[in-house]
Scaffold this motif. Structure first.
Motif, PDB file in Angstrom:
ATOM      1  N   GLY A  78       0.797  -1.219   0.000  1.00 40.90           N
ATOM      2  CA  GLY A  78       0.000   0.000   0.000  1.00 40.90           C
ATOM      3  C   GLY A  78       0.829   1.268   0.000  1.00 40.90           C
ATOM      4  O   GLY A  78       0.299   2.372   0.060  1.00 40.90           O
ATOM      5  N   ALA A  79       2.145   1.128  -0.080  1.00 38.28           N
ATOM      6  CA  ALA A  79       3.032   2.296  -0.111  1.00 38.28           C
ATOM      7  C   ALA A  79       4.015   2.121  -1.262  1.00 38.28           C
ATOM      8  O   ALA A  79       4.240   1.012  -1.746  1.00 38.28           O
ATOM      9  N   ALA A  80       4.586   3.227  -1.695  1.00 38.02           N
ATOM     10  CA  ALA A  80       5.631   3.205  -2.714  1.00 38.02           C
ATOM     11  C   ALA A  80       6.868   3.862  -2.122  1.00 38.02           C
ATOM     12  O   ALA A  80       6.772   4.852  -1.395  1.00 38.02           O
ATOM     13  N   TYR A  81       8.019   3.300  -2.449  1.00 32.88           N
ATOM     14  CA  TYR A  81       9.287   3.775  -1.906  1.00 32.88           C
ATOM     15  C   TYR A  81      10.182   4.198  -3.060  1.00 32.88           C
ATOM     16  O   TYR A  81      10.417   3.435  -3.988  1.00 32.88           O
ATOM     17  N   VAL A  82      10.704   5.423  -2.993  1.00 31.41           N
ATOM     18  CA  VAL A  82      11.575   5.959  -4.029  1.00 31.41           C
ATOM     19  C   VAL A  82      12.942   6.205  -3.393  1.00 31.41           C
ATOM     20  O   VAL A  82      13.058   6.937  -2.404  1.00 31.41           O
ATOM     21  N   CYS A  83      13.954   5.572  -3.973  1.00 32.28           N
ATOM     22  CA  CYS A  83      15.316   5.672  -3.425  1.00 32.28           C
ATOM     23  C   CYS A  83      16.279   6.130  -4.509  1.00 32.28           C
ATOM     24  O   CYS A  83      16.203   5.680  -5.650  1.00 32.28           O
ATOM     25  N   ARG A  84      17.190   7.022  -4.114  1.00 34.46           N
ATOM     26  CA  ARG A  84      18.251   7.493  -5.001  1.00 34.46           C
ATOM     27  C   ARG A  84      19.530   7.597  -4.190  1.00 34.46           C
ATOM     28  O   ARG A  84      19.494   8.034  -3.042  1.00 34.46           O
ATOM     29  N   HIS A  85      20.626   7.222  -4.802  1.00 30.57           N
ATOM     30  CA  HIS A  85      21.940   7.324  -4.154  1.00 30.57           C
ATOM     31  C   HIS A  85      21.936   6.662  -2.776  1.00 30.57           C
ATOM     32  O   HIS A  85      22.428   7.224  -1.801  1.00 30.57           O
ATOM     33  N   THR A  87      19.653   6.286  -0.640  1.00 33.91           N
ATOM     34  CA  THR A  87      18.824   6.953   0.367  1.00 33.91           C
ATOM     35  C   THR A  87      17.378   6.930  -0.102  1.00 33.91           C
ATOM     36  O   THR A  87      17.084   7.309  -1.234  1.00 33.91           O
ATOM     37  N   CYS A  88      16.487   6.491   0.796  1.00 29.81           N
ATOM     38  CA  CYS A  88      15.073   6.412   0.446  1.00 29.81           C
ATOM     39  C   CYS A  88      14.297   7.576   1.054  1.00 29.81           C
ATOM     40  O   CYS A  88      14.561   7.987   2.181  1.00 29.81           O
ATOM     41  N   GLN A  89      13.346   8.072   0.293  1.00 29.51           N
ATOM     42  CA  GLN A  89      12.445   9.105   0.789  1.00 29.51           C
ATOM     43  C   GLN A  89      11.376   8.452   1.658  1.00 29.51           C
ATOM     44  O   GLN A  89      11.259   7.227   1.703  1.00 29.51           O
ATOM     45  N   LEU A  90      10.583   9.265   2.308  1.00 35.28           N
ATOM     46  CA  LEU A  90       9.465   8.730   3.072  1.00 35.28           C
ATOM     47  C   LEU A  90       8.520   7.992   2.129  1.00 35.28           C
ATOM     48  O   LEU A  90       8.390   8.361   0.959  1.00 35.28           O
ATOM     49  N   PRO A  91       7.847   6.960   2.605  1.00 39.04           N
ATOM     50  CA  PRO A  91       6.931   6.220   1.733  1.00 39.04           C
ATOM     51  C   PRO A  91       5.797   7.115   1.228  1.00 39.04           C
ATOM     52  O   PRO A  91       5.341   8.012   1.924  1.00 39.04           O
ATOM     53  N   LEU A  98       3.338  10.089  -4.479  1.00 44.50           N
ATOM     54  CA  LEU A  98       4.348   9.421  -5.307  1.00 44.50           C
ATOM     55  C   LEU A  98       4.837  10.350  -6.415  1.00 44.50           C
ATOM     56  O   LEU A  98       6.033  10.407  -6.689  1.00 44.50           O
ATOM     57  N   ARG A  99       3.940  11.094  -7.041  1.00 41.52           N
ATOM     58  CA  ARG A  99       4.370  12.060  -8.063  1.00 41.52           C
ATOM     59  C   ARG A  99       5.358  13.060  -7.467  1.00 41.52           C
ATOM     60  O   ARG A  99       6.362  13.414  -8.094  1.00 41.52           O
ATOM     61  N   GLU A 100       5.079  13.510  -6.272  1.00 40.76           N
ATOM     62  CA  GLU A 100       5.976  14.463  -5.591  1.00 40.76           C
ATOM     63  C   GLU A 100       7.342  13.828  -5.323  1.00 40.76           C
ATOM     64  O   GLU A 100       8.368  14.458  -5.562  1.00 40.76           O
ATOM     65  N   ARG A 101       7.359  12.581  -4.860  1.00 40.90           N
ATOM     66  CA  ARG A 101       8.633  11.903  -4.583  1.00 40.90           C
ATOM     67  C   ARG A 101       9.435  11.706  -5.864  1.00 40.90           C
ATOM     68  O   ARG A 101      10.652  11.870  -5.877  1.00 40.90           O
ATOM     69  N   LEU A 102       8.767  11.345  -6.941  1.00 43.89           N
ATOM     70  CA  LEU A 102       9.446  11.113  -8.204  1.00 43.89           C
ATOM     71  C   LEU A 102       9.985  12.409  -8.806  1.00 43.89           C
ATOM     72  O   LEU A 102      10.985  12.393  -9.540  1.00 43.89           O
ATOM     73  N   ALA A 103       9.354  13.520  -8.514  1.00 42.11           N
ATOM     74  CA  ALA A 103       9.795  14.819  -9.043  1.00 42.11           C
ATOM     75  C   ALA A 103      11.000  15.366  -8.299  1.00 42.11           C
ATOM     76  O   ALA A 103      11.743  16.189  -8.829  1.00 42.11           O
ATOM     77  N   THR A 104      11.216  14.904  -7.089  1.00 45.56           N
ATOM     78  CA  THR A 104      12.336  15.375  -6.265  1.00 45.56           C
ATOM     79  C   THR A 104      13.628  14.740  -6.744  1.00 45.56           C
ATOM     80  O   THR A 104      13.711  13.542  -6.893  1.00 45.56           O
ATOM     81  N   LYS A 105      14.626  15.554  -6.973  1.00 42.04           N
ATOM     82  CA  LYS A 105      15.939  15.027  -7.423  1.00 42.04           C
ATOM     83  C   LYS A 105      16.869  14.857  -6.275  1.00 42.04           C
ATOM     84  O   LYS A 105      16.982  15.506  -5.347  1.00 42.04           O
TER      85      LYS A 105
END
Length: 105
Positions: A78-85, A87-91, A98-105
């Motif tokens: 029920g959650a999506a996790y976006v990780c870069r380098h 480090t993961c953002q809040l679920p 999710l759109r907001e997390r994906l837009a964050t660089k």
């Protein structure tokens, strides 16, 4: 290191024939920007649809039934996790989050 040496070598000849080096440019961009990991445990098609709204050539998407892998550790359905380098953002629990997390660089 060897792959970076090859990209540097191609960088010298690329200006003379840019259309011949599309994959090399993609590899160089991936090396520079890194990979985005998106994990969506469970069957929430709303969250998966958000990921599919745009072309994400440097994204790795893991969706569905979790497997024994660090990518899935401590992930809840029920959650999506976006990780870069590494480090993961809040679920994200909603498509807008999710759109907001994906837009964050």
């Amino acid at each position: 290191d060897r792959a970076l040496d090859i990209l540097r070598l191609l960088g010298r000849v690329r200006p003379s024939a840019p259309t011949a080096f599309c994959f090399a440019m993609t590899a160089a961009l991936l090396q520079h920007e890194g990979t985005t990991e998106i994990v969506i445990p469970g069957e929430d098609n709303r969250l998966l649809s958000v990921v599919r709204e745009a072309w994400r050539p440097h994204a790795v998407v893991a969706w569905g039934e979790p497997v024994n892998s660090p990518l899935w550790a401590d992930r809840v359905s029920g959650a999506a996790y976006v990780c870069r380098h590494y480090t993961c953002q809040l679920p994200a629990h909603t498509p807008d989050e999710l759109r907001e997390r994906l837009a964050t660089k």
